[in-house]
Scaffold this motif. Structure first.
Motif, PDB file in Angstrom:
ATOM      1  N   SER A 280      34.154  50.428  41.462  1.00  0.00           N
ATOM      2  CA  SER A 280      35.014  50.804  40.123  1.00  0.00           C
ATOM      3  C   SER A 280      34.345  52.296  39.937  1.00  0.00           C
ATOM      4  CB  SER A 280      34.877  50.074  38.777  1.00  0.00           C
ATOM      5  OG  SER A 280      33.778  50.015  38.435  1.00  0.00           O
ATOM      6  N   CYS A 308      42.013  47.182  37.696  1.00  0.00           N
ATOM      7  CA  CYS A 308      41.486  48.269  37.159  1.00  0.00           C
ATOM      8  C   CYS A 308      40.500  48.824  37.905  1.00  0.00           C
ATOM      9  CB  CYS A 308      41.399  47.752  35.667  1.00  0.00           C
ATOM     10  SG  CYS A 308      40.177  46.554  35.443  1.00  0.00           S
ATOM     11  N   SER A 309      39.764  48.157  38.871  1.00  0.00           N
ATOM     12  CA  SER A 309      38.639  48.712  39.451  1.00  0.00           C
ATOM     13  C   SER A 309      39.038  49.554  40.568  1.00  0.00           C
ATOM     14  CB  SER A 309      37.937  47.569  40.075  1.00  0.00           C
ATOM     15  OG  SER A 309      38.293  47.139  41.305  1.00  0.00           O
ATOM     16  N   PHE A 332      37.947  41.062  27.931  1.00  0.00           N
ATOM     17  CA  PHE A 332      38.822  42.156  27.981  1.00  0.00           C
ATOM     18  C   PHE A 332      40.103  42.308  28.553  1.00  0.00           C
ATOM     19  CE2 PHE A 332      35.662  43.244  31.305  1.00  0.00           C
ATOM     20  CZ  PHE A 332      36.596  43.309  32.291  1.00  0.00           C
ATOM     21  N   CYS A 333      40.350  41.578  29.351  1.00  0.00           N
ATOM     22  CA  CYS A 333      41.662  41.059  30.007  1.00  0.00           C
ATOM     23  C   CYS A 333      42.824  41.023  29.204  1.00  0.00           C
ATOM     24  CB  CYS A 333      41.921  40.239  31.038  1.00  0.00           C
ATOM     25  SG  CYS A 333      40.577  40.693  32.328  1.00  0.00           S
ATOM     26  N   CYS A 336      45.696  43.533  28.368  1.00  0.00           N
ATOM     27  CA  CYS A 336      45.943  44.393  29.905  1.00  0.00           C
ATOM     28  C   CYS A 336      47.303  44.049  30.025  1.00  0.00           C
ATOM     29  CB  CYS A 336      44.980  44.005  31.026  1.00  0.00           C
ATOM     30  SG  CYS A 336      45.183  44.878  32.308  1.00  0.00           S
ATOM     31  N   HIS A 351      29.465  39.395  34.430  1.00  0.00           N
ATOM     32  CA  HIS A 351      30.061  40.709  34.122  1.00  0.00           C
ATOM     33  C   HIS A 351      28.561  41.810  33.798  1.00  0.00           C
ATOM     34  CE1 HIS A 351      32.688  44.032  33.379  1.00  0.00           C
ATOM     35  NE2 HIS A 351      32.462  44.108  32.165  1.00  0.00           N
ATOM     36  N   ARG A 356      31.303  48.317  36.200  1.00  0.00           N
ATOM     37  CA  ARG A 356      30.837  49.186  35.153  1.00  0.00           C
ATOM     38  C   ARG A 356      32.273  50.190  34.723  1.00  0.00           C
ATOM     39  NH1 ARG A 356      27.702  46.100  34.346  1.00  0.00           N
ATOM     40  NH2 ARG A 356      29.259  45.794  32.320  1.00  0.00           N
ATOM     41  N   LEU A 358      35.631  49.228  34.410  1.00  0.00           N
ATOM     42  CA  LEU A 358      36.987  48.228  34.122  1.00  0.00           C
ATOM     43  C   LEU A 358      37.365  48.594  32.755  1.00  0.00           C
ATOM     44  CD1 LEU A 358      35.893  44.921  35.805  1.00  0.00           C
ATOM     45  CD2 LEU A 358      36.870  46.953  36.936  1.00  0.00           C
ATOM     46  N   GLY A 359      38.549  48.129  32.503  1.00  0.00           N
ATOM     47  CA  GLY A 359      39.142  48.233  31.307  1.00  0.00           C
ATOM     48  C   GLY A 359      40.838  48.077  31.216  1.00  0.00           C
ATOM     49  N   PRO A 360      41.264  47.456  30.189  1.00  0.00           N
ATOM     50  CA  PRO A 360      42.733  47.278  30.367  1.00  0.00           C
ATOM     51  C   PRO A 360      43.647  48.515  30.874  1.00  0.00           C
ATOM     52  CG  PRO A 360      41.802  46.526  28.245  1.00  0.00           C
ATOM     53  CD  PRO A 360      40.795  47.344  29.032  1.00  0.00           C
TER      54      PRO A 360
END
Ligand code: SF4
Length: 361
Positions: A280, A308-309, A332-333, A336, A351, A356, A358-360
């Motif tokens: 990522s 998202c990666s 956090f998904c 998304c 995690h 490191r 990642l994110g919606p």
């Protein structure tokens, strides 16, 4: 996580028992048990005049599932979940490699359940897709091939995905593979580098790379379908473009090349700090490998990569590859927009030590 075991009240049996659970009594076969009553989590079945009692949550659908009850055990293995395409039989826990990322570290002993697994497969729903894994299934090649041959006649609708290190194919197997039906099996075979020294170091077996190339030639001659599998690790990250060149020129007959992220279990967990490559943050060599292989007309897929990666340009290649029973999402998904398409994470993904970037989306 979906439970692959069901609590069962002990049965007076001396051999493993394969049972298909049925909600109705139409066309019963010798392995069918019919539901005769439920009481909360307790479900009682009639099996050839005997009572078979299971305990499971109310919302678990069991109609047409196939279970295996072992003597003296109070939990049954759910071999076939009728509503899933993620059913896998563990053929053996023995293996002749010790791969750095192995999710199922080998054991010395082998418990021979070929007869039971053959029966279970014969009871699967129409057109079922069944995975066979290990250990190394081909350590028991004769029995495995006999089982597949019998099933190819009894259940020609079944399709298999077999994970193998491809260290045990011989020229004489070509006829047997063709008799079984090459269109019926997709062989998932790992190759970690186009470099004998590095590949052998990753699988911890001298000569493995050369033997693998022999097997590819045999499988090619047989017309077998191959899913080439490469786990991305710190150890082979810099070699990925060279491997892609090799795949595009020498192994372009494969059905697809699956570039995979590491699973945080077994040896994969033990070696995580030394092996996990956070793609990522740095996807560069994966992108180069995809571009090179694609230029050689090799279809590429990304397995075990959260969507998202992956840079947007390559996201269409990321398959939801993690089996339903061991798949989950992170908190956090929830925000998304890609939740439905994303393959998510292994149940045991940590995690704190993971991706490191990642994110919606
Ligand atoms: S935020 Fe979660 S659901 Fe969305 S792409 Fe990333 S891992 Fe997948």
């Amino acid at each position: 996580m979906i439970d692959l075991r069901i609590r069962v009240e002990p049965l007076p049996i001396v051999d493993p028992l394969i049972v298909r659970l049925r909600n109705d009594a139409d066309d019963l076969g010798p392995n069918d048990a019919v539901l005769i009553g439920t009481d909360g989590a307790r479900r009682e079945y009639d099996f050839q005049g005997f009572s078979l009692t299971l305990h499971t949550k109310d919302d678990v659908a069991l109609d047409n599932d196939v279970i295996m009850v072992l003597p003296g055990q109070t939990s049954a293995r759910r071999l076939i979940r009728a509503d899933s395409q993620h059913n896998t039989f563990l053929i053996t826990e023995q293996c002749d490699q010790l791969c750095l990322m192995c999710s199922q570290p080998p054991k010395k002993n082998h418990v021979d359940l070929f007869a039971e697994l053959e029966t279970a497969a014969s009871l699967a729903p129409a057109n079922a897709y069944i995975g066979l894994s290990g250990g190394e299934p081909l350590l028991h090649k004769d029995k495995l091939f006999d089982m597949l041959l019998w099933l190819s006649k009894a259940r020609p609708d079944l399709i298999f995905h077999i994970l193998s290190n491809a260290q045990h194919f011989d020229e004489v197997d070509i006829a047997k593979l063709q008799e079984i039906g090459v269109e019926r099996i997709l062989w998932g075979i790992p190759l970690y580098a186009a470099n004998a020294q590095l590949h052998d170091a990753i699988v911890k077996k001298a000569g493995a790379y050369d033997r693998l190339l022999q097997s590819f030639a045999i499988l090619f001659e047989a017309g077998a379908a191959i899913e080439l599998r490469t786990v991305v690790m710190q150890q082979n990250y810099w070699e990925l473009p060279a491997l892609a060149g090799f795949v595009g020129t020498t192994l372009s007959f494969v059905e697809r090349w699956a570039i995979m992220q590491l699973e945080n279990i077994g040896f994969g967990r033990m070696n995580w700090d030394l092996s996990f490559k956070d793609t990522s943050l740095d996807f560069g060599n994966v992108a180069r490998a995809i571009n090179i292989a694609s230029a050689g007309d090799v279809p590429v897929q990304l397995y075990n990569f959260p969507l998202c990666s992956v840079p947007a340009h390559y996201r269409h290649l990321a398959a939801a590859s993690i089996s339903d029973w061991k798949n989950r999402q992170e908190p956090f998904c929830i925000d998304c927009s890609a939740r439905q398409r994303c393959g998510g994470f292994f149940e045991w993904y940590d995690h704190r030590k993971g991706f490191r970037g990642l994110g919606p989306i």
